[in-house]
Design a protein around this motif. Sequence first.
Motif, PDB file in Angstrom:
ATOM      1  N   UNK A 178     -17.648 -38.109  17.616  1.00 38.07           N
ATOM      2  CA  UNK A 178     -17.198 -36.716  17.577  1.00 38.07           C
ATOM      3  C   UNK A 178     -16.047 -36.505  18.554  1.00 38.07           C
ATOM      4  N   UNK A 179     -16.139 -37.111  19.742  1.00 42.16           N
ATOM      5  CA  UNK A 179     -15.061 -36.989  20.726  1.00 42.16           C
ATOM      6  C   UNK A 179     -13.776 -37.616  20.203  1.00 42.16           C
ATOM      7  N   UNK A 180     -13.892 -38.745  19.514  1.00 43.41           N
ATOM      8  CA  UNK A 180     -12.726 -39.385  18.904  1.00 43.41           C
ATOM      9  C   UNK A 180     -12.044 -38.450  17.911  1.00 43.41           C
ATOM     10  N   UNK A 181     -12.844 -37.862  17.032  1.00 45.97           N
ATOM     11  CA  UNK A 181     -12.282 -36.985  16.008  1.00 45.97           C
ATOM     12  C   UNK A 181     -11.656 -35.739  16.628  1.00 45.97           C
ATOM     13  N   UNK A 182     -12.295 -35.175  17.649  1.00 49.54           N
ATOM     14  CA  UNK A 182     -11.707 -34.024  18.336  1.00 49.54           C
ATOM     15  C   UNK A 182     -10.341 -34.391  18.921  1.00 49.54           C
ATOM     16  N   UNK A 183     -10.261 -35.577  19.489  1.00 49.73           N
ATOM     17  CA  UNK A 183      -8.999 -36.024  20.080  1.00 49.73           C
ATOM     18  C   UNK A 183      -7.901 -36.104  19.023  1.00 49.73           C
ATOM     19  N   UNK A 184      -8.240 -36.613  17.860  1.00 49.95           N
ATOM     20  CA  UNK A 184      -7.259 -36.690  16.782  1.00 49.95           C
ATOM     21  C   UNK A 184      -6.953 -35.313  16.193  1.00 49.95           C
ATOM     22  N   UNK A 185      -7.961 -34.436  16.154  1.00 49.59           N
ATOM     23  CA  UNK A 185      -7.736 -33.064  15.678  1.00 49.59           C
ATOM     24  C   UNK A 185      -6.655 -32.369  16.490  1.00 49.59           C
ATOM     25  N   UNK A 186      -6.684 -32.564  17.799  1.00 49.08           N
ATOM     26  CA  UNK A 186      -5.709 -31.897  18.660  1.00 49.08           C
ATOM     27  C   UNK A 186      -4.320 -32.525  18.546  1.00 49.08           C
ATOM     28  N   UNK A 187      -4.255 -33.769  18.113  1.00 48.54           N
ATOM     29  CA  UNK A 187      -2.941 -34.354  17.803  1.00 48.54           C
ATOM     30  C   UNK A 187      -2.391 -33.718  16.534  1.00 48.54           C
ATOM     31  N   UNK A 188      -3.246 -33.635  15.518  1.00 49.32           N
ATOM     32  CA  UNK A 188      -2.795 -33.103  14.234  1.00 49.32           C
ATOM     33  C   UNK A 188      -2.436 -31.616  14.314  1.00 49.32           C
ATOM     34  N   UNK A 189      -3.222 -30.849  15.067  1.00 50.75           N
ATOM     35  CA  UNK A 189      -3.017 -29.404  15.104  1.00 50.75           C
ATOM     36  C   UNK A 189      -1.952 -28.966  16.103  1.00 50.75           C
ATOM     37  N   UNK A 190      -1.933 -29.615  17.270  1.00 48.41           N
ATOM     38  CA  UNK A 190      -1.054 -29.153  18.347  1.00 48.41           C
ATOM     39  C   UNK A 190       0.009 -30.159  18.754  1.00 48.41           C
ATOM     40  N   UNK A 191      -0.002 -31.313  18.137  1.00 46.85           N
ATOM     41  CA  UNK A 191       0.979 -32.327  18.474  1.00 46.85           C
ATOM     42  C   UNK A 191       0.764 -33.003  19.806  1.00 46.85           C
ATOM     43  N   UNK A 192      -0.455 -32.919  20.347  1.00 40.34           N
ATOM     44  CA  UNK A 192      -0.722 -33.604  21.610  1.00 40.34           C
ATOM     45  C   UNK A 192      -0.580 -35.116  21.409  1.00 40.34           C
ATOM     46  N   UNK A 193       0.003 -35.818  22.364  1.00 42.58           N
ATOM     47  CA  UNK A 193       0.180 -37.273  22.236  1.00 42.58           C
ATOM     48  C   UNK A 193      -1.113 -38.013  22.574  1.00 42.58           C
ATOM     49  N   UNK A 194      -2.109 -37.852  21.720  1.00 48.58           N
ATOM     50  CA  UNK A 194      -3.425 -38.436  21.979  1.00 48.58           C
ATOM     51  C   UNK A 194      -3.571 -39.795  21.312  1.00 48.58           C
ATOM     52  N   UNK A 195      -4.408 -40.632  21.911  1.00 45.17           N
ATOM     53  CA  UNK A 195      -4.828 -41.893  21.325  1.00 45.17           C
ATOM     54  C   UNK A 195      -6.318 -42.042  21.595  1.00 45.17           C
ATOM     55  N   UNK A 196      -6.985 -42.825  20.776  1.00 41.48           N
ATOM     56  CA  UNK A 196      -8.378 -43.168  21.050  1.00 41.48           C
ATOM     57  C   UNK A 196      -8.498 -44.678  21.177  1.00 41.48           C
ATOM     58  N   UNK A 197      -9.347 -45.103  22.090  1.00 42.62           N
ATOM     59  CA  UNK A 197      -9.551 -46.532  22.335  1.00 42.62           C
ATOM     60  C   UNK A 197     -11.028 -46.861  22.192  1.00 42.62           C
ATOM     61  N   UNK A 198     -11.322 -47.965  21.549  1.00 38.81           N
ATOM     62  CA  UNK A 198     -12.692 -48.463  21.480  1.00 38.81           C
ATOM     63  C   UNK A 198     -12.728 -49.847  22.120  1.00 38.81           C
ATOM     64  N   UNK A 199     -13.131 -49.870  23.357  1.00 38.69           N
ATOM     65  CA  UNK A 199     -13.295 -51.129  24.068  1.00 38.69           C
ATOM     66  C   UNK A 199     -14.698 -51.653  23.784  1.00 38.69           C
ATOM     67  N   UNK A 200     -14.777 -52.904  23.377  1.00 40.93           N
ATOM     68  CA  UNK A 200     -16.082 -53.468  23.066  1.00 40.93           C
ATOM     69  C   UNK A 200     -16.841 -53.779  24.352  1.00 40.93           C
ATOM     70  N   UNK A 201     -18.096 -54.150  24.215  1.00 39.61           N
ATOM     71  CA  UNK A 201     -19.067 -54.148  25.311  1.00 39.61           C
ATOM     72  C   UNK A 201     -18.516 -54.693  26.623  1.00 39.61           C
ATOM     73  N   UNK A 202     -18.442 -53.807  27.610  1.00 44.28           N
ATOM     74  CA  UNK A 202     -17.874 -54.195  28.891  1.00 44.28           C
ATOM     75  C   UNK A 202     -18.950 -54.649  29.870  1.00 44.28           C
ATOM     76  N   UNK A 203     -18.514 -55.425  30.848  1.00 44.78           N
ATOM     77  CA  UNK A 203     -19.400 -55.875  31.924  1.00 44.78           C
ATOM     78  C   UNK A 203     -18.534 -56.183  33.129  1.00 44.78           C
ATOM     79  N   UNK A 204     -19.157 -56.274  34.297  1.00 39.89           N
ATOM     80  CA  UNK A 204     -18.407 -56.606  35.492  1.00 39.89           C
ATOM     81  C   UNK A 204     -18.997 -55.956  36.734  1.00 39.89           C
ATOM     82  N   UNK A 205     -18.358 -56.155  37.892  1.00 40.84           N
ATOM     83  CA  UNK A 205     -18.814 -55.547  39.140  1.00 40.84           C
ATOM     84  C   UNK A 205     -18.886 -54.029  39.038  1.00 40.84           C
TER      85      UNK A 205
END
Length: 353
Positions: A178-205
């Motif tokens: 839902x957050x991804x779609x909202x981010x794209x909605x605001x690009x389409x409606x208001x021209x915000x320079x939005x991108x969405x990223x899906x980083x796969x399973x992270x690990x680390x310190x």
Amino acid sequence: MDISNALAERPVFVTGADGFVGSHLVDTLVDHGANVHVFVRATSSGELHNIRHRSEDVTVHRGDLRDKHSVEEALSVLQDYDDSLIFHLGAQAHVGESWDRPYDTIDSNVVGTLNLLQSVVDLDLDIAKFDTAGTSEEYGNVSEEHRENHDFAEDGRVLLSERSPVNPTSIYATSKLAADFLTMNFHDAYGLPTVTTRMFNNYGPRQNPRYITGTIITQALEREIVELGNLTPKRDMCYVQDGVRGHLHVALGGNPGEQYVYGYGENVSMREWTETILRVGSEEGYWDDPEIVQDEDRYRPGDSDVEELLVGHEKLTQETGWEPQVDWEEGIRRTIDWYADHKERWWGRVDWR
């Protein structure tokens, strides 16, 4: 890509900055000379944890993503700039906890994202890029009715990319979609320079010890058994520093209105991941040979577990040159070292005691 020149003195706003990935992003931004503003949840103590060592290098804004007023107050600092970057990493990010705290998960991840995006519009900010961090969990399992829409590797494994159908199987995954779609909605409606990223399973310190890698390591450091849930699922494990580099490559070189997914580009079953961690830790002298025990109480509810995740990161690599740099054994070694050296940071947070 010359990240240092692109970030020097650049105003950058980071939500979730005191979290796992967010804190590593803050480290990198500070090291490259950015003008870093961090948004962290207000608490009675106001204490920072993961970025305490950077408190003199950043401007701290305290508030709550669920509270539009505090979000807008914090973002108003960007009104003085016209080339700022926003990294939205703040979220309730634990799959299991999304079933225990479903309303908080939706409020934080969906309403919180909406508050941030709407505040950018209401303040009329002139930003360079707005990056919303999604999750590989949004893909879920391959449904038979959409199987023909998926790409597959030569060995038959499903290969997930920006073109793959989504099928979220947890409240967490649904909230992030839902957050991804909202981010794209605001690009389409208001021209915000939005991108969405899906980083796969992270690990680390610094990762919360309730995630699989920390659960394995903290138990192995303290006792002779490692109790885990379902070990059949396969995950594409990406070291946190590679993940941070991915966010930066997308923010600096990605196209507004588009999505970018990335990870290590190989997957491993959770049993194999566990065995690799235990072998590396044994070789480093941290433990002997802990026994792996499966506990059904640690399984995800019902049929909500995701069977297999494997990323194809060709788009990000071709457009920006990003590639993972830290292999699994080196990443595991660095992660074990951190948990072993910072028991005070995780002892009170584990869920196996």
